[in-house]
Design a protein around this motif. Sequence first.
Motif, PDB file in Angstrom:
ATOM      1  N   VAL A  14       0.653  -0.739  -0.208  1.00 11.95           N
ATOM      2  CA  VAL A  14      -0.377  -0.188   0.003  1.00 11.95           C
ATOM      3  C   VAL A  14       0.263   1.322  -0.292  1.00 11.95           C
ATOM      4  N   ASP A  15       0.519   1.659  -0.809  1.00  9.51           N
ATOM      5  CA  ASP A  15       1.460   3.048  -0.996  1.00  9.51           C
ATOM      6  C   ASP A  15       1.152   4.781  -0.435  1.00  9.51           C
ATOM      7  N   PRO A  16       1.739   5.116   0.072  1.00 14.27           N
ATOM      8  CA  PRO A  16       1.278   6.130   1.347  1.00 14.27           C
ATOM      9  C   PRO A  16       0.512   7.521   0.209  1.00 14.27           C
ATOM     10  N   ASP A  17       0.683   7.729  -0.709  1.00 12.66           N
ATOM     11  CA  ASP A  17       0.004   8.152  -2.343  1.00 12.66           C
ATOM     12  C   ASP A  17      -0.441   7.737  -2.843  1.00 12.66           C
ATOM     13  N   TYR A  18      -0.534   6.835  -3.434  1.00  9.53           N
ATOM     14  CA  TYR A  18      -1.515   6.497  -3.586  1.00  9.53           C
ATOM     15  C   TYR A  18      -2.420   5.011  -3.930  1.00  9.53           C
ATOM     16  N   GLY A  19      -2.138   4.479  -1.976  1.00  5.22           N
ATOM     17  CA  GLY A  19      -3.097   3.557  -1.646  1.00  5.22           C
ATOM     18  C   GLY A  19      -3.422   2.222  -2.565  1.00  5.22           C
ATOM     19  N   PHE A  20      -4.034   1.638  -2.681  1.00  2.00           N
ATOM     20  CA  PHE A  20      -4.074   0.235  -3.286  1.00  2.00           C
ATOM     21  C   PHE A  20      -3.766   0.266  -4.876  1.00  2.00           C
ATOM     22  N   LEU A  21      -3.642   1.683  -5.619  1.00  5.84           N
ATOM     23  CA  LEU A  21      -3.191   0.973  -6.814  1.00  5.84           C
ATOM     24  C   LEU A  21      -2.246   0.696  -7.090  1.00  5.84           C
ATOM     25  N   LEU A  22      -1.930   0.336  -8.353  1.00 10.10           N
ATOM     26  CA  LEU A  22      -0.194  -0.733  -8.380  1.00 10.10           C
ATOM     27  C   LEU A  22       0.895   0.731  -8.112  1.00 10.10           C
ATOM     28  N   THR A  23       1.299  -0.251  -7.947  1.00  9.48           N
ATOM     29  CA  THR A  23       3.365   1.152  -7.994  1.00  9.48           C
ATOM     30  C   THR A  23       3.840   0.243  -7.878  1.00  9.48           C
ATOM     31  N   HIS A 122     -11.453  -5.848 -10.595  1.00  8.02           N
ATOM     32  CA  HIS A 122     -11.043  -4.960  -9.971  1.00  8.02           C
ATOM     33  C   HIS A 122      -9.544  -4.556 -10.284  1.00  8.02           C
ATOM     34  N   ALA A 123      -8.819  -5.841 -10.138  1.00 11.07           N
ATOM     35  CA  ALA A 123      -7.212  -5.115  -9.910  1.00 11.07           C
ATOM     36  C   ALA A 123      -6.905  -4.676 -11.430  1.00 11.07           C
ATOM     37  N   SER A 124      -6.974  -5.490 -11.861  1.00 13.59           N
ATOM     38  CA  SER A 124      -6.244  -5.689 -13.223  1.00 13.59           C
ATOM     39  C   SER A 124      -7.207  -4.211 -14.513  1.00 13.59           C
ATOM     40  N   ALA A 125      -8.761  -4.344 -13.749  1.00  9.75           N
ATOM     41  CA  ALA A 125      -9.322  -3.231 -14.766  1.00  9.75           C
ATOM     42  C   ALA A 125      -9.456  -1.861 -14.178  1.00  9.75           C
ATOM     43  N   VAL A 126      -9.331  -1.446 -12.806  1.00 10.98           N
ATOM     44  CA  VAL A 126      -8.713  -0.486 -12.676  1.00 10.98           C
ATOM     45  C   VAL A 126      -7.354   0.066 -12.048  1.00 10.98           C
ATOM     46  N   ILE A 166     -10.382   8.134  -7.498  1.00  4.12           N
ATOM     47  CA  ILE A 166     -11.753   7.290  -5.907  1.00  4.12           C
ATOM     48  C   ILE A 166     -10.312   6.861  -5.148  1.00  4.12           C
ATOM     49  N   GLU A 167      -9.103   5.647  -5.965  1.00  2.00           N
ATOM     50  CA  GLU A 167      -8.304   4.663  -5.346  1.00  2.00           C
ATOM     51  C   GLU A 167      -7.079   5.972  -4.980  1.00  2.00           C
ATOM     52  N   SER A 168      -6.931   6.486  -5.804  1.00  2.00           N
ATOM     53  CA  SER A 168      -6.288   7.274  -5.271  1.00  2.00           C
ATOM     54  C   SER A 168      -6.009   8.007  -4.031  1.00  2.00           C
ATOM     55  N   GLN A 169      -7.331   8.897  -4.067  1.00  3.72           N
ATOM     56  CA  GLN A 169      -8.385   9.705  -2.744  1.00  3.72           C
ATOM     57  C   GLN A 169      -8.076   8.946  -1.871  1.00  3.72           C
ATOM     58  N   ALA A 170      -8.831   7.532  -1.817  1.00  2.00           N
ATOM     59  CA  ALA A 170      -8.645   6.655  -0.679  1.00  2.00           C
ATOM     60  C   ALA A 170      -7.297   7.062   0.200  1.00  2.00           C
ATOM     61  N   ALA A 171      -6.099   6.547  -0.760  1.00  2.00           N
ATOM     62  CA  ALA A 171      -5.043   6.757  -0.230  1.00  2.00           C
ATOM     63  C   ALA A 171      -5.005   7.930   1.341  1.00  2.00           C
ATOM     64  N   GLU A 172      -5.436   8.749   1.754  1.00  3.23           N
ATOM     65  CA  GLU A 172      -5.106   9.349   2.639  1.00  3.23           C
ATOM     66  C   GLU A 172      -6.444   8.868   4.155  1.00  3.23           C
ATOM     67  N   ALA A 173      -7.182   8.792   3.660  1.00  7.44           N
ATOM     68  CA  ALA A 173      -8.208   7.852   4.412  1.00  7.44           C
ATOM     69  C   ALA A 173      -7.853   7.088   5.006  1.00  7.44           C
ATOM     70  N   ILE A 174      -6.870   6.091   4.184  1.00  4.48           N
ATOM     71  CA  ILE A 174      -6.566   4.862   4.630  1.00  4.48           C
ATOM     72  C   ILE A 174      -4.884   5.005   5.283  1.00  4.48           C
ATOM     73  N   ALA A 175      -4.575   5.965   4.914  1.00  6.32           N
ATOM     74  CA  ALA A 175      -3.384   5.558   5.769  1.00  6.32           C
ATOM     75  C   ALA A 175      -4.097   6.732   7.212  1.00  6.32           C
ATOM     76  N   ALA A 176      -4.724   7.606   7.714  1.00  4.96           N
ATOM     77  CA  ALA A 176      -5.354   8.601   8.509  1.00  4.96           C
ATOM     78  C   ALA A 176      -6.252   6.887   9.307  1.00  4.96           C
ATOM     79  N   VAL A 177      -6.870   6.306   8.685  1.00  3.02           N
ATOM     80  CA  VAL A 177      -7.524   5.352   9.985  1.00  3.02           C
ATOM     81  C   VAL A 177      -5.988   4.473  10.799  1.00  3.02           C
ATOM     82  N   ALA A 178      -4.981   4.518   9.839  1.00  9.80           N
ATOM     83  CA  ALA A 178      -3.890   3.361  10.247  1.00  9.80           C
ATOM     84  C   ALA A 178      -2.897   3.506  11.459  1.00  9.80           C
ATOM     85  N   LEU A 179      -2.937   5.577  11.273  1.00  7.68           N
ATOM     86  CA  LEU A 179      -2.971   6.184  12.274  1.00  7.68           C
ATOM     87  C   LEU A 179      -3.491   6.681  12.879  1.00  7.68           C
TER      88      LEU A 179
END
Length: 406
Positions: A14-23, A122-126, A166-179
């Motif tokens: 999970v990338d801090p800036d891109y969330g679950f997007l492939l990086t 979803h993993a491939s299509a998005v 939306i996946e990219s924007q979710a990165a902030e929420a994911i990181a915030a929940v983790a913190l």
Amino acid sequence: MVTDWKFFLVEHGVDPDYGFLLTPFPEVSLSSYFAPWDQAALHLPEWIENGSVAEEAGKLPFKDPGRISSKGEMERAMLVLSFLGSAIVHTSADASPLIPRNISVPWRYIATRLGRPPVLSHASAVLANWKRTGNMGVVSLGNIEPLVTFTRTDDEKWFYMVTVEIESQAAEAIAAVALALEYTTTRNSENILQQLKVVRNAVRMMTTTLKRMKEKCDPSVFYSSIRPFLSSFKDVRYDLGGRTVTESWHGGSAAQSAVLQFLDAGMGIEHTEPKSSAYMKEMLNYMPPQHATIVRKLKQGSPLKDYCRSESTLQFFYDKAVETIHDFRTEHFKIAHEYIIAQAKAEEGVIGTGGTELSSFLKSMRDDTKKKVTKLITLFTLKQHPNLFMANPYINVMKNSFLLQI
């Protein structure tokens, strides 16, 4: 229980800036040995239009998937073969479509290596289907485009790219929940409060982006020209050379995104309706395995909800954060209704591409989220959206956990 969630997320891709997007960013092409696959992806819209997908795909040379040299190239190959396989299946008039050996064998090999089924998910299509159009800048609409499509239409491109943003924007929420989860161990209420505000703002941005779906993706075009290719596989035959296996798989679905399953588990939102919860559990098998591991680990128990209940101020901001998740699901249902249920003339039993009965699933997912909001917040929502929970029997149902379960 994990205590260092930031490290755990990074360790699981999970990338801090891109969330679950492939990086790092998805590969835009394969090595020269696999060039025929890239060319097939380029010509796929033409083959679909003239009805020659199966014929043209059958002419492709067999390529040894063992020669793929990197994880990025493997994801690119999975993307291309998944689009080809889906096009073959959904343009076939056969009740049990056949995917030829030159596609089936490498596709299943790569799917096994990636830990996902041989179907377009979803993993491939998005998550693996995007590139930035500029060298710099955030992953956002206007700066990204898909790598592979079925129709080459702006409607289809926009559909994928809204989801990517939306996946990219979710990165902030994911990181915030983790913190926030980490701060519960040190009982740092002030920092938890700040992270709840971040979750609220991030999910609001996700909802704003979701509302933009209609700007360039027409509901009738989506329903008739795009949605069929994202549908489930039923009794599909895979030619493995010397033997054929017949399998059925769920189609591409936003329920296969880890975003809202992560937020649900982290925020303590439980989904108890048996069919819906079973479906969401099954969707973990369609995610990249590392993402599914994160969700499963978090579902073992999150202290965040109980901790927030211990302080009235935290409870208030916790409720506000959960309210935004409810609002996202409400907006998602409104779009799903317009893009699918209304297009199908609002018939009961409309099936999503993921294979679920659309209305009952959407209802259970939204309502379970609403149960976590206090009476004050529930009354606020009803006041702002008085028509969402009454009148139209098809708007009184909501199911999914992220973008369109279609």
